[in-house]
Design a protein around this motif. Sequence first.
Motif, PDB file in Angstrom:
ATOM      1  N   THR A   1       0.613  -1.119   0.082  1.00  0.00           N
ATOM      2  CA  THR A   1       0.012  -0.023   0.103  1.00  0.00           C
ATOM      3  C   THR A   1       0.825   1.148   0.031  1.00  0.00           C
ATOM      4  OG1 THR A   1      -1.819  -1.189   1.142  1.00  0.00           O
ATOM      5  CG2 THR A   1      -1.746   1.297   1.536  1.00  0.00           C
ATOM      6  N   ALA A   2       2.031   1.061   0.807  1.00  0.00           N
ATOM      7  CA  ALA A   2       2.840   2.320   0.722  1.00  0.00           C
ATOM      8  C   ALA A   2       3.592   2.656  -0.526  1.00  0.00           C
ATOM      9  CB  ALA A   2       3.967   2.084   1.745  1.00  0.00           C
ATOM     10  N   GLY A   3       3.463   1.597  -1.697  1.00  0.00           N
ATOM     11  CA  GLY A   3       4.087   1.678  -2.967  1.00  0.00           C
ATOM     12  C   GLY A   3       5.329   0.944  -3.269  1.00  0.00           C
ATOM     13  N   ALA A   4       5.656   0.074  -2.492  1.00  0.00           N
ATOM     14  CA  ALA A   4       6.914  -0.770  -2.715  1.00  0.00           C
ATOM     15  C   ALA A   4       6.663  -1.795  -3.923  1.00  0.00           C
ATOM     16  CB  ALA A   4       6.925  -1.797  -1.413  1.00  0.00           C
ATOM     17  N   ASP A   5       7.538  -1.773  -4.459  1.00  0.00           N
ATOM     18  CA  ASP A   5       7.705  -2.720  -6.104  1.00  0.00           C
ATOM     19  C   ASP A   5       7.796  -3.986  -5.588  1.00  0.00           C
ATOM     20  OD1 ASP A   5       7.413  -0.317  -7.983  1.00  0.00           O
ATOM     21  OD2 ASP A   5       9.310   0.430  -6.845  1.00  0.00           O
ATOM     22  N   ARG A   6       8.652  -4.251  -4.604  1.00  0.00           N
ATOM     23  CA  ARG A   6       8.956  -5.626  -4.270  1.00  0.00           C
ATOM     24  C   ARG A   6       9.137  -5.970  -2.810  1.00  0.00           C
ATOM     25  NH1 ARG A   6      14.103  -9.197  -6.706  1.00  0.00           N
ATOM     26  NH2 ARG A   6      13.626 -11.246  -5.522  1.00  0.00           N
ATOM     27  N   VAL A   7       8.504  -6.935  -2.358  1.00  0.00           N
ATOM     28  CA  VAL A   7       8.351  -7.284  -0.906  1.00  0.00           C
ATOM     29  C   VAL A   7       9.259  -8.515  -0.572  1.00  0.00           C
ATOM     30  CG1 VAL A   7       7.349  -7.351   1.291  1.00  0.00           C
ATOM     31  CG2 VAL A   7       6.503  -5.848  -0.403  1.00  0.00           C
ATOM     32  N   ILE A   8      10.323  -8.580   0.219  1.00  0.00           N
ATOM     33  CA  ILE A   8      10.992  -9.891   0.621  1.00  0.00           C
ATOM     34  C   ILE A   8      10.350 -10.312   1.729  1.00  0.00           C
ATOM     35  CG2 ILE A   8      13.202 -10.850   1.081  1.00  0.00           C
ATOM     36  CD1 ILE A   8      13.055 -10.108  -1.878  1.00  0.00           C
ATOM     37  N   ASP A   9       9.991 -11.617   1.894  1.00  0.00           N
ATOM     38  CA  ASP A   9       9.167 -12.062   3.235  1.00  0.00           C
ATOM     39  C   ASP A   9      10.737 -12.528   4.072  1.00  0.00           C
ATOM     40  OD1 ASP A   9       8.352 -13.714   5.063  1.00  0.00           O
ATOM     41  OD2 ASP A   9       7.525 -15.222   3.728  1.00  0.00           O
ATOM     42  N   TYR A  10      10.863 -11.805   4.961  1.00  0.00           N
ATOM     43  CA  TYR A  10      12.131 -11.943   5.859  1.00  0.00           C
ATOM     44  C   TYR A  10      12.099 -13.238   6.629  1.00  0.00           C
ATOM     45  CZ  TYR A  10       9.938 -10.073  10.149  1.00  0.00           C
ATOM     46  OH  TYR A  10       8.931  -9.964  11.078  1.00  0.00           O
ATOM     47  N   ARG A  11      10.877 -13.875   6.862  1.00  0.00           N
ATOM     48  CA  ARG A  11      10.815 -15.062   7.712  1.00  0.00           C
ATOM     49  C   ARG A  11      11.398 -16.304   6.798  1.00  0.00           C
ATOM     50  NH1 ARG A  11       4.830 -14.305  10.625  1.00  0.00           N
ATOM     51  NH2 ARG A  11       5.428 -12.668  11.970  1.00  0.00           N
ATOM     52  N   SER A  12      10.857 -16.242   5.338  1.00  0.00           N
ATOM     53  CA  SER A  12      11.238 -17.598   4.435  1.00  0.00           C
ATOM     54  C   SER A  12      12.365 -17.178   3.521  1.00  0.00           C
ATOM     55  CB  SER A  12      10.088 -18.054   3.981  1.00  0.00           C
ATOM     56  OG  SER A  12       9.617 -16.964   2.979  1.00  0.00           O
ATOM     57  N   GLN A  13      12.715 -15.962   3.514  1.00  0.00           N
ATOM     58  CA  GLN A  13      13.897 -15.543   2.253  1.00  0.00           C
ATOM     59  C   GLN A  13      14.987 -14.770   3.111  1.00  0.00           C
ATOM     60  OE1 GLN A  13      10.345 -13.375   0.053  1.00  0.00           O
ATOM     61  NE2 GLN A  13      11.922 -13.865  -1.664  1.00  0.00           N
ATOM     62  N   LYS A  14      16.107 -14.881   2.279  1.00  0.00           N
ATOM     63  CA  LYS A  14      17.142 -14.047   2.901  1.00  0.00           C
ATOM     64  C   LYS A  14      17.525 -12.977   1.798  1.00  0.00           C
ATOM     65  CE  LYS A  14      19.451 -17.737   5.411  1.00  0.00           C
ATOM     66  NZ  LYS A  14      20.656 -18.590   5.772  1.00  0.00           N
ATOM     67  N   PHE A  15      17.460 -11.724   2.079  1.00  0.00           N
ATOM     68  CA  PHE A  15      17.408 -10.798   1.144  1.00  0.00           C
ATOM     69  C   PHE A  15      18.953 -10.395   0.407  1.00  0.00           C
ATOM     70  CE2 PHE A  15      18.401  -8.197   4.960  1.00  0.00           C
ATOM     71  CZ  PHE A  15      19.640  -7.670   4.695  1.00  0.00           C
ATOM     72  N   GLU A  16      19.944 -11.031   1.464  1.00  0.00           N
ATOM     73  CA  GLU A  16      21.188 -11.025   0.880  1.00  0.00           C
ATOM     74  C   GLU A  16      21.713 -11.995  -0.237  1.00  0.00           C
ATOM     75  OE1 GLU A  16      21.480 -13.362   4.716  1.00  0.00           O
ATOM     76  OE2 GLU A  16      20.092 -11.801   4.012  1.00  0.00           O
ATOM     77  N   GLU A  17      20.779 -12.611  -0.266  1.00  0.00           N
ATOM     78  CA  GLU A  17      20.860 -13.925  -1.268  1.00  0.00           C
ATOM     79  C   GLU A  17      19.973 -13.619  -2.677  1.00  0.00           C
ATOM     80  OE1 GLU A  17      20.296 -17.887   0.580  1.00  0.00           O
ATOM     81  OE2 GLU A  17      22.157 -17.605   1.680  1.00  0.00           O
ATOM     82  N   ASP A  18      18.834 -13.355  -2.037  1.00  0.00           N
ATOM     83  CA  ASP A  18      17.860 -13.208  -3.274  1.00  0.00           C
ATOM     84  C   ASP A  18      17.898 -11.956  -4.008  1.00  0.00           C
ATOM     85  OD1 ASP A  18      16.637 -15.411  -2.357  1.00  0.00           O
ATOM     86  OD2 ASP A  18      14.781 -14.654  -1.707  1.00  0.00           O
ATOM     87  N   LEU A  19      18.629 -10.900  -3.358  1.00  0.00           N
ATOM     88  CA  LEU A  19      18.800  -9.624  -4.094  1.00  0.00           C
ATOM     89  C   LEU A  19      20.158  -9.291  -4.719  1.00  0.00           C
ATOM     90  CD1 LEU A  19      16.629  -7.338  -1.822  1.00  0.00           C
ATOM     91  CD2 LEU A  19      15.945  -8.379  -4.048  1.00  0.00           C
ATOM     92  N   ALA A  20      20.996 -10.355  -4.270  1.00  0.00           N
ATOM     93  CA  ALA A  20      22.530 -10.250  -4.699  1.00  0.00           C
ATOM     94  C   ALA A  20      22.750  -9.721  -6.257  1.00  0.00           C
ATOM     95  CB  ALA A  20      23.307 -11.616  -4.390  1.00  0.00           C
ATOM     96  N   GLY A  21      23.602  -8.985  -6.385  1.00  0.00           N
ATOM     97  CA  GLY A  21      23.632  -8.256  -7.836  1.00  0.00           C
ATOM     98  C   GLY A  21      22.698  -7.590  -8.291  1.00  0.00           C
ATOM     99  N   GLU A  22      21.762  -6.880  -7.575  1.00  0.00           N
ATOM    100  CA  GLU A  22      20.482  -6.156  -7.971  1.00  0.00           C
ATOM    101  C   GLU A  22      21.085  -4.763  -8.363  1.00  0.00           C
ATOM    102  OE1 GLU A  22      17.223  -6.648  -8.817  1.00  0.00           O
ATOM    103  OE2 GLU A  22      17.391  -8.834  -8.492  1.00  0.00           O
ATOM    104  N   ASP A  23      22.141  -4.313  -7.779  1.00  0.00           N
ATOM    105  CA  ASP A  23      22.792  -3.000  -7.810  1.00  0.00           C
ATOM    106  C   ASP A  23      21.833  -1.698  -7.545  1.00  0.00           C
ATOM    107  OD1 ASP A  23      24.987  -4.162  -9.015  1.00  0.00           O
ATOM    108  OD2 ASP A  23      24.499  -3.779 -11.279  1.00  0.00           O
TER     109      ASP A  23
ATOM    110  N   GLY B   1      26.067  -5.637   1.638  1.00  0.00           N
ATOM    111  CA  GLY B   1      27.191  -5.585   0.521  1.00  0.00           C
ATOM    112  C   GLY B   1      26.962  -5.947  -1.016  1.00  0.00           C
ATOM    113  N   SER B   2      26.274  -7.351  -1.006  1.00  0.00           N
ATOM    114  CA  SER B   2      25.890  -7.840  -2.128  1.00  0.00           C
ATOM    115  C   SER B   2      24.890  -7.290  -2.971  1.00  0.00           C
ATOM    116  CB  SER B   2      25.367  -9.321  -2.104  1.00  0.00           C
ATOM    117  OG  SER B   2      24.542  -9.416  -0.981  1.00  0.00           O
ATOM    118  N   LEU B   3      24.073  -6.452  -2.381  1.00  0.00           N
ATOM    119  CA  LEU B   3      23.016  -5.553  -2.955  1.00  0.00           C
ATOM    120  C   LEU B   3      23.626  -4.399  -3.538  1.00  0.00           C
ATOM    121  CD1 LEU B   3      21.956  -7.311  -0.779  1.00  0.00           C
ATOM    122  CD2 LEU B   3      19.871  -5.752  -0.667  1.00  0.00           C
TER     123      LEU B   3
END
Length: 359
Positions: free
Chosen positions: A207-229, A244-246
């Motif tokens: 609702t706030a306008g996020a384009d993508r939401v990572i579920d921190y309970r089941s996902q690791k953002f440092e892995e799923d978003l690595a190389g996203e620049d 750092g990987s993001l």
Amino acid sequence: MGKPSIPAHPEGATMKAVCFAKFGKDASALSVETIPKPSLETPDEVLIKVHAAALNPIDKYRVEGAMAMILPEAFDTSVLGYDVAGVIEQVGEEAGKSYNVGDPVYVRLNKPMKYGAVAEYAVSCTHEIAKKPAKLSFSEAASIPLAGVTALQALRRGGVTEGSKVFITGGAGGVGSLAIQIAKKMLNASHVCTTASPGVGTEICETAGADRVIDYRSQKFEEDLAGEDFDMVFDTTDEAGKMGSLLKKGGKIMSVAGTPSIQAVEQWIGNVPWFMRIFLFLGKNRAAEKAAAMNEGTWEYVLLNPNGKDLTEMATYLENGDIVPVIDTEAASIEDFKTAVDKLWSGRSKGKCVIKVVA
């Protein structure tokens, strides 16, 4: 020698406030007390009749005593809170050039505070306050200052401009939910990604306008978003060491959680005593610095600089609905303060916890 008591009002006036005299781990350290009403001492001050006050994580740290080294309590009894929305009841001679009795305002009280937010009255200097957006209730307005200005200043220091790609942790929190909206609506970021729990947390972020939401309970953002620049990553959850990987080459990591840097505290309070320097050096976030250096980026800790200019700028976006307050819990009265305190202390609040002072 003990700390002094709150000074008496010149005419003996008093007020109710939520106070603590000793540090404690939960709401049992707090109570509603009758204390002296604050009075104007300088020409640029205003007396505000408080209609609502909001809580922030810093309030928890303060009651626990975690802030005592950086900001020692001035009196033997302390008043909870920093965020206020209310109506001006008295103006100093200089303040009267910009504000009038009866003006609705909102503010993040700054040092020196007289004496806190969760009280029937508060005093603030005019450079800290702004006119309350008419569209907002007092509770909604009270939820904005600390979290909103923190988000705005961190995003700007991080270089967010039109077209920026931004990652924000804790998107359903008080700072995070406003940061998403500020990045998208005020600073025109092209892509905002965040973390949240599934269900209500994710809904708040979308609702706030996020384009993508990572579920921190089941996902690791440092892995799923690595190389996203990402141009800038905003750490509201003390996870900068994973970011750092993001980051794109030369990007920025901005933190508002964890142990602050010596530089940030210097900007906040001026000269830092030697014993505090040692404490801050030992707690230095080396993992965050190392993470930023992975892509030749930088890490910086941000402590907010309360000011009415930023609040006034945000008011335009609040008035037209581009930025919408997110309130989790609203205590019905000052006597009911534990409803809001318990929710904030639990760490499970989505958005802000507010206390109505005037029903």
